[in-house]
Design a protein around this motif. Structure first.
Motif, mmCIF file in Angstrom:
data_model
loop_
_atom_site.group_PDB
_atom_site.id
_atom_site.type_symbol
_atom_site.label_atom_id
_atom_site.label_comp_id
_atom_site.label_asym_id
_atom_site.label_seq_id
_atom_site.Cartn_x
_atom_site.Cartn_y
_atom_site.Cartn_z
ATOM 1 N N THR A 190 0.813 -1.233 0.000
ATOM 2 C CA THR A 190 0.000 0.000 0.000
ATOM 3 C C THR A 190 0.842 1.276 0.000
ATOM 4 O OG1 THR A 190 -0.338 0.438 2.390
ATOM 5 C CG2 THR A 190 -1.762 -1.218 1.363
ATOM 6 N N VAL A 191 2.174 1.156 -0.030
ATOM 7 C CA VAL A 191 3.034 2.344 0.055
ATOM 8 C C VAL A 191 2.912 3.215 -1.196
ATOM 9 C CG1 VAL A 191 5.441 3.133 0.154
ATOM 10 C CG2 VAL A 191 4.661 1.280 1.643
ATOM 11 N N VAL A 192 2.816 2.607 -2.370
ATOM 12 C CA VAL A 192 2.783 3.366 -3.622
ATOM 13 C C VAL A 192 1.587 4.321 -3.638
ATOM 14 C CG1 VAL A 192 2.519 3.212 -6.123
ATOM 15 C CG2 VAL A 192 4.062 1.640 -4.934
ATOM 16 N N GLY A 193 0.411 3.788 -3.369
ATOM 17 C CA GLY A 193 -0.782 4.632 -3.376
ATOM 18 C C GLY A 193 -0.781 5.655 -2.267
ATOM 19 N N ALA A 194 -0.335 5.242 -1.069
ATOM 20 C CA ALA A 194 -0.320 6.171 0.063
ATOM 21 C C ALA A 194 0.646 7.329 -0.180
ATOM 22 C CB ALA A 194 0.069 5.422 1.333
ATOM 23 N N GLU A 195 1.818 7.040 -0.726
ATOM 24 C CA GLU A 195 2.775 8.109 -0.993
ATOM 25 C C GLU A 195 2.219 9.090 -2.023
ATOM 26 O OE1 GLU A 195 7.445 8.790 -2.304
ATOM 27 O OE2 GLU A 195 6.505 6.845 -2.628
#
Length: 323
Positions: A75-80
């Protein structure tokens, strides 16, 4: 867009202050489409929930509500991407329990922090099921006795040591006094294939992913990890009935970039809560294994703080290293 159905109040605290749709769509915000960024691939529980919500929030906000999938990096890509977007309320993160609690507690090089976001609303909770091979014991006490006699011998599939289903599996195992072995997979389908083939003893999976195999005889749900029984399987217990501390579930919520003004945050929160009151949506989410919630930004912020405090000691004991 689907017509709005009857709306039952979530509770006096949430229902009393909600505005009618015409009031929610005030001038100023939103003045263009709102995008819900889902940090998972299409088709999963988060994506399904986001699309159902977007359909119902659009008429309340007076603008289209789009869903954009940006999976990757737990989920890091979308959250960033959302953390770096303009703080105007038009780009909203559909976050899971992993995004704003587990990742910040485990990842040393995380490109965002919880403070990078302003909470909007807790949308839903999703407990996990222990889906067992039919050859294994059918009750919690029998399963615990079986597992204790074979420490570390039973295995279960996960998406890695830091995945939420593995963390919940460890939580429940500690509460029950048993020890099992996790096996890492790159995707849910591979886990299910090995389970059906008999390679895995059990799966720790969310909601609807457990119902199908349970109903078609490919496995049997031993118990759920939530704080109440699931309406679609009222005969199946929750682990908390024998071990009160064995409650572990993920959740979904809305968050926007920090420094987003209070006006857009409140309007998004009210629209989400109003949408989640619709009986048809609540029933659909239950079919996906999710309990609809809907909350104020303050309530969601308090919930996130409690969850951080709850998972921190367990993750410290697990000693997981994630770059």
């Amino acid at each position: 867009m689907a017509p709005q159905g009857r709306r039952a109040l979530l509770g006096a605290g949430l229902g009393a202050g909600l505005a009618a749709p015409a009031v929610l769509a005030q001038p100023g915000f939103p003045d263009r489409p709102v995008t819900l960024v889902v940090p998972f691939p299409p088709g999963g529980s988060t994506d399904v929930m986001a699309r159902l919500l977007a359909e119902r929030m659009a008429p309340l906000l007076g603008q289209p509500v789009l869903v954009e999938n940006r999976p990757g990096g737990a989920t890091v890509v979308g959250a960033e991407a959302v953390a770096r977007s303009a703080p105007d309320g038009h780009t909203v993160l559909v976050n899971s329990g992993t995004t704003l609690t587990i990742n910040p507690l485990l990842m040393r090089n995380l490109p965002y922090r919880p403070e990078s976001f302003a909470p909007v609303s807790l949308l839903s909770t999703l407990p996990f099921a222990f889906l067992l091979q039919n050859r294994l014991p059918a009750t919690i006490p029998e399963f615990v006795a079986f597992a204790k006699a074979r420490p570390g011998k039973l295995n279960y599939g996960t998406n890695g040591p830091s995945s939420f289903n593995n963390i919940v599996a460890v939580l429940v195992s500690e509460a029950l006094g048993i020890r099992m072995q996790d096996v890492t997979y790159r995707g849910d389908s591979a886990q299910l294939n090995d389970f059906v083939a008999g390679t895995l003893d059990l799966l720790v999976v969310g909601g609807s992913s457990a119902i199908g195999p349970h109903r078609n005889g490919q496995g049997r749900i031993l118990a759920w990890t939530g704080d109440k029984r699931m309406p679609m399987t009222p005969e199946i217990p929750i682990f908390a009935e024998v071990a009160p501390e064995a409650i572990g579930q993920t959740w979904f919520g809305l968050a926007v970039p920090a420094r987003t003004p209070a006006g857009p945050i409140e309007r998004l929160s009210a629209a989400a809560a109003r949408a989640l009151q619709e009986p048809a949506l609540r029933d659909r989410l239950l079919g996906e294994g999710q309990f609809a919630v809907g909350s104020s930004p303050t309530e969601y912020a308090a919930f996130l703080a409690r969850e951080m405090d709850r998972w921190r000691p367990l993750l410290a004991r697990m000693d997981i290293k994630v770059d």
